[in-house]
Write an enzyme that holds these catalytic residues in place. Structure first.
Site, PDB file in Angstrom:
ATOM      1  N   ILE A 100      68.195   4.064  14.754  1.00 37.01           N
ATOM      2  CA  ILE A 100      66.920   3.879  14.915  1.00 37.01           C
ATOM      3  C   ILE A 100      66.274   4.842  13.855  1.00 37.01           C
ATOM      4  O   ILE A 100      65.213   4.284  13.375  1.00 37.01           O
ATOM      5  CB  ILE A 100      66.744   4.580  16.510  1.00 37.01           C
ATOM      6  CG1 ILE A 100      67.434   3.623  17.475  1.00 37.01           C
ATOM      7  CG2 ILE A 100      65.235   4.826  16.497  1.00 37.01           C
ATOM      8  CD1 ILE A 100      67.412   4.378  18.914  1.00 37.01           C
ATOM      9  N   ASP A 109      70.062  14.510   7.999  1.00 37.76           N
ATOM     10  CA  ASP A 109      71.404  14.461   8.986  1.00 37.76           C
ATOM     11  C   ASP A 109      72.399  14.982   8.351  1.00 37.76           C
ATOM     12  O   ASP A 109      72.578  15.162   7.348  1.00 37.76           O
ATOM     13  CB  ASP A 109      71.351  12.714   9.059  1.00 37.76           C
ATOM     14  CG  ASP A 109      72.126  12.343  10.352  1.00 37.76           C
ATOM     15  OD1 ASP A 109      73.101  12.831  10.469  1.00 37.76           O
ATOM     16  OD2 ASP A 109      71.616  11.693  11.115  1.00 37.76           O
ATOM     17  N   PRO A 119      71.129  12.260  18.645  1.00 38.38           N
ATOM     18  CA  PRO A 119      71.558  12.315  20.033  1.00 38.38           C
ATOM     19  C   PRO A 119      71.722  13.697  20.800  1.00 38.38           C
ATOM     20  O   PRO A 119      71.114  14.508  19.890  1.00 38.38           O
ATOM     21  CB  PRO A 119      73.190  11.857  20.103  1.00 38.38           C
ATOM     22  CG  PRO A 119      73.446  12.284  18.446  1.00 38.38           C
ATOM     23  CD  PRO A 119      72.245  12.188  17.869  1.00 38.38           C
ATOM     24  N   ALA A 126      63.665  10.221  21.269  1.00 35.80           N
ATOM     25  CA  ALA A 126      65.198  10.303  21.408  1.00 35.80           C
ATOM     26  C   ALA A 126      65.639  10.953  22.924  1.00 35.80           C
ATOM     27  O   ALA A 126      66.032   9.914  23.837  1.00 35.80           O
ATOM     28  CB  ALA A 126      65.830  11.263  20.471  1.00 35.80           C
ATOM     29  N   ARG A 127      65.882  12.193  22.994  1.00 33.23           N
ATOM     30  CA  ARG A 127      66.080  13.040  24.451  1.00 33.23           C
ATOM     31  C   ARG A 127      65.070  14.002  24.496  1.00 33.23           C
ATOM     32  O   ARG A 127      64.876  14.853  23.643  1.00 33.23           O
ATOM     33  CB  ARG A 127      67.547  13.278  24.253  1.00 33.23           C
ATOM     34  CG  ARG A 127      68.410  12.308  24.689  1.00 33.23           C
ATOM     35  CD  ARG A 127      68.379  11.688  25.921  1.00 33.23           C
ATOM     36  NE  ARG A 127      69.492  10.484  26.463  1.00 33.23           N
ATOM     37  CZ  ARG A 127      69.084   9.187  25.844  1.00 33.23           C
ATOM     38  NH1 ARG A 127      67.854   8.867  25.643  1.00 33.23           N
ATOM     39  NH2 ARG A 127      70.124   8.374  26.419  1.00 33.23           N
ATOM     40  N   ASP A 186      58.106  10.335  24.393  1.00 33.65           N
ATOM     41  CA  ASP A 186      58.404   9.142  25.395  1.00 33.65           C
ATOM     42  C   ASP A 186      59.362   9.990  26.225  1.00 33.65           C
ATOM     43  O   ASP A 186      59.891   9.198  27.326  1.00 33.65           O
ATOM     44  CB  ASP A 186      59.052   7.971  24.542  1.00 33.65           C
ATOM     45  CG  ASP A 186      59.297   6.863  25.410  1.00 33.65           C
ATOM     46  OD1 ASP A 186      58.621   6.583  26.285  1.00 33.65           O
ATOM     47  OD2 ASP A 186      60.619   6.542  25.336  1.00 33.65           O
ATOM     48  N   GLU A 197      63.499  14.867  33.055  1.00 32.12           N
ATOM     49  CA  GLU A 197      62.917  13.723  33.592  1.00 32.12           C
ATOM     50  C   GLU A 197      63.622  12.812  34.466  1.00 32.12           C
ATOM     51  O   GLU A 197      63.009  11.850  35.264  1.00 32.12           O
ATOM     52  CB  GLU A 197      62.416  12.550  32.193  1.00 32.12           C
ATOM     53  CG  GLU A 197      63.955  12.083  31.623  1.00 32.12           C
ATOM     54  CD  GLU A 197      63.646  11.311  30.405  1.00 32.12           C
ATOM     55  OE1 GLU A 197      62.693  11.668  29.606  1.00 32.12           O
ATOM     56  OE2 GLU A 197      64.366  10.293  30.347  1.00 32.12           O
ATOM     57  N   HIS A 251      59.798   7.152  28.906  1.00 37.16           N
ATOM     58  CA  HIS A 251      61.074   6.581  28.539  1.00 37.16           C
ATOM     59  C   HIS A 251      61.121   5.176  28.551  1.00 37.16           C
ATOM     60  O   HIS A 251      61.979   4.604  29.203  1.00 37.16           O
ATOM     61  CB  HIS A 251      61.993   7.393  29.391  1.00 37.16           C
ATOM     62  CG  HIS A 251      63.276   7.177  28.696  1.00 37.16           C
ATOM     63  ND1 HIS A 251      64.394   8.343  28.550  1.00 37.16           N
ATOM     64  CD2 HIS A 251      63.862   6.652  27.407  1.00 37.16           C
ATOM     65  CE1 HIS A 251      65.390   8.431  27.819  1.00 37.16           C
ATOM     66  NE2 HIS A 251      65.123   7.239  26.998  1.00 37.16           N
TER      67      HIS A 251
HETATM   68  C1  COI Z   1      69.363   4.873  25.806  1.00 39.69           C
HETATM   69  O1  COI Z   1      69.662   3.899  25.646  1.00 39.69           O
HETATM   70  O2  COI Z   1      69.894   5.990  25.357  1.00 39.69           O
HETATM   71  C2  COI Z   1      67.926   5.190  26.399  1.00 39.69           C
HETATM   72  O3  COI Z   1      67.433   6.284  26.184  1.00 39.69           O
HETATM   73  C3  COI Z   1      67.191   4.202  27.077  1.00 39.69           C
HETATM   74  C4  COI Z   1      67.699   4.217  28.540  1.00 39.69           C
HETATM   75  C5  COI Z   1      67.102   5.341  29.507  1.00 39.69           C
HETATM   76  C6  COI Z   1      67.621   3.049  29.245  1.00 39.69           C
END
Ligand code: COI
Length: 327
Positions: free
Chosen positions: A154, A173, A204, A231-232, A256, A261, A293
């Protein structure tokens, strides 16, 4: 091969589950809810389960294992919701599902543009027939120095996309690639923070990356920096982000994803009092765009998620190489 589908969505996944289960000879069972102790019994007699982002901790994994399930496949790229150590100890196989990186990359560029063109304010004002100019002046993307943190599929796609806008691009990275060097210069994180006026997270979530963006990191960034996170949520310490926005150290944010969440996103909670104060505060800032998300959510991605989840389970069942193997 029998696969039980949790978090099944008939409105967008049905077509793909029907198509690919027939194509790959897989028998399916369905449940619209997330896997839990209450509904685990439904998966009895199935070889594998496919899930989305619901938490799979040791007790729940054990429950599925005791019911005869051999594999957990998540129809997501990220797998931070699964206790991998516990899965391994229990002898449960785990896989993820990759999908086209363009869905998230497109959305990331959209959030960048929304932030620098003050789109939230423009739309809110226009909705009440305030068509005035003061305060609405934006900036051009080509004049930005952008830092991409995380250059997996990504991050790399975002870099490629941004190269067309003509902005100065840097990347960070732990694993550097030549493909990225065509578009960006790799820098240590500290230096990236010092030089960039926009940062986008594509890492990640792990113990090492949790709260990567905390008060200390924000203090080392350029004043007025724009932060994008597709991302997260837990990569960013929300309390520190709020402080940064209030002090002006952070100029704008496009989020996002947000911490805690789970239990909110993808549910209709409009009649509820939500227990996520950070979400309420962040949403209230005029220079912050919060979306639920949704960056992944395209037709192509759903096709890929369903197909790859099924293919991964089929490959393991046959003892073949599984490109989505995690454990
Ligand atoms: C993922 O694929 O890791 C995402 O963040 C999307 C998921 C929440 C459906």
């Amino acid at each position: 091969m029998k696969l039980f589908v949790y978090n099944y969505r008939d409105f967008d996944e049905a077509e793909y589950f029907t198509r690919y289960s027939a194509e790959y000879g897989v028998e399916l069972g369905f449940c619209k809810e997330a896997p839990s102790f209450e509904n685990a019994e439904l998966a009895k007699g199935y070889d594998a389960i496919t899930i989305i982002t619901s938490k799979m901790d040791e007790p729940l994994l054990k429950r599925f294992k005791n019911l005869g399930v051999m594999m957990v496949s998540t129809r997501t790229v990220g797998y931070d919701h699964i206790d991998l150590k516990a899965a391994e100890a229990l002898g449960l196989m785990v896989s993820n599902a990759t999908y086209s990186p363009h869905c998230v990359a497109d959305y990331t560029v959209m959030l960048m543009l929304i932030c620098i063109r003050k789109m939230k304010r423009i739309m809110e004002r226009a909705a009440i027939n305030d068509f005035t100019l003061p305060g609405m002046q934006g900036k051009e993307l080509r004049n930005f120095t952008v830092g991409i943190i995380g250059t997996g599929k990504i991050g790399r796609t975002v870099l490629k996309d941004l190269s067309g806008f003509g902005c100065k691009l840097y990347a960070y990275d732990a694993f550097e690639t030549d493909e990225v060097r065509q578009f960006a210069e790799y820098l240590p994180l500290e230096e990236l923070y010092r030089r960039c006026d926009m940062l986008s997270l594509h890492l990640p979530l792990s113990a090492e990356t949790r709260h990567l963006v905390n008060a200390e990191a924000i203090g080392r960034m350029k004043p007025g920096v724009i932060l994008i996170n597709t991302a997260r949520g837990a990569l960013v310490d929300s309390a520190a982000l709020i402080d940064g926005l209030e002090s002006g150290r952070i100029g704008a944010a496009g989020l996002d994803v947000i911490e805690h969440e789970f239990g909110l996103y993808y549910y209709d909670r409009k009649a509820d009092v939500l227990d996520n104060r950070e979400l309420s505060i962040l949403r209230g800032f005029p220079n912050v765009v919060v979306t639920p998300h949704m960056a992944f959510y395209t037709d192509q991605a759903i096709d890929d998620m369903v197909r790859h989840s099924i293919l991964s389970c089929v490959a393991r069942e046959k003892g073949e190489n599984d490109p989505w193997k995690i454990v």
